[in-house]
Design a protein around this motif. Structure first.
Motif, PDB file in Angstrom:
ATOM      1  N   THR A 161      -2.816  -4.463  -8.453  1.00 27.21           N
ATOM      2  CA  THR A 161      -3.400  -5.835  -8.593  1.00 27.21           C
ATOM      3  C   THR A 161      -2.834  -6.202  -9.487  1.00 27.21           C
ATOM      4  O   THR A 161      -1.538  -6.038 -10.741  1.00 27.21           O
TER       5      THR A 161
ATOM      6  N   TRP B 279       0.870  -1.541   0.163  1.00 23.08           N
ATOM      7  CA  TRP B 279      -0.176  -0.056   0.382  1.00 23.08           C
ATOM      8  C   TRP B 279       0.546   1.594  -0.236  1.00 23.08           C
ATOM      9  O   TRP B 279       2.192   1.458   0.267  1.00 23.08           O
TER      10      TRP B 279
ATOM     11  N   THR C 217      -8.046   2.061  -0.710  1.00 21.47           N
ATOM     12  CA  THR C 217      -8.925   2.280   0.346  1.00 21.47           C
ATOM     13  C   THR C 217      -9.926   3.458   0.252  1.00 21.47           C
ATOM     14  O   THR C 217      -9.814   4.098  -1.343  1.00 21.47           O
TER      15      THR C 217
ATOM     16  N   GLU D 298      -5.847  -1.931  -6.580  1.00 22.52           N
ATOM     17  CA  GLU D 298      -7.019  -1.043  -4.935  1.00 22.52           C
ATOM     18  C   GLU D 298      -6.948  -0.118  -4.450  1.00 22.52           C
ATOM     19  O   GLU D 298      -5.835   0.175  -3.963  1.00 22.52           O
TER      20      GLU D 298
ATOM     21  N   GLU E   6      -7.696   2.456 -10.518  1.00 21.20           N
ATOM     22  CA  GLU E   6      -9.236   0.938 -10.265  1.00 21.20           C
ATOM     23  C   GLU E   6     -10.174   0.836 -11.051  1.00 21.20           C
ATOM     24  O   GLU E   6     -10.661  -0.387 -10.689  1.00 21.20           O
TER      25      GLU E   6
END
Length: 134
Positions: A134, A64, A123, A121, A115
């Motif tokens: 991804t 992340w 949050t 991806e 995304e």
């Protein structure tokens, strides 16, 4: 997926926290080829290569990464998507934003597109969102 990314059928996107809607489309005839981001009456333009370049960089990070969205006149927090989008070390050697005065917010508007395209991806918290490949 909503939209094809063509000017007549832009991607319909929402910022990571879900607080703002905007559209993006490809302008491959521009010099350089661009992503056109329409936020209300404001138009931002980014290098079209930002999609592939950001995806590759996120894959290299392996985890992340904070979005760190900031206006052009504000400093970007190191290690964030926003900082990378301005860095002399990225593939374009500086700003991905093409319109002076409107070059910031890379970390706000590019990750939701990745995304949407299935490349990352996100949050979706009220603040301090992150992205990973991804």
């Amino acid at each position: 997926m909503s939209g094809t990314g063509a000017p007549e059928d832009p991607w319909q996107l929402t910022t990571a926290p879900g607080s703002s809607s905007y559209t993006m489309h490809r302008d491959e005839a521009a010099d350089p080829p661009a992503l056109v981001c329409q936020v209300g009456t404001t138009t931002l333009r980014y290098h079209l290569s930002a999609v592939d370049d950001l995806h590759a960089w996120l894959r290299e990070q392996g985890d992340w990464v904070d979005l760190g969205a900031a206006d052009e006149k504000k400093d970007a927090k190191g290690g964030t998507v926003e900082a990378w989008g301005r860095s002399a070390d990225n593939p374009v050697g500086g700003w991905y934003g093409l319109r002076k005065g409107y070059r910031g917010r890379f970390g706000m508007y590019l990750p939701p597109l990745l995304e949407e395209l299935g490349l990352a991806e996100l949050t979706h918290d009220a603040r301090n969102n992150k992205v990973r490949a991804t």
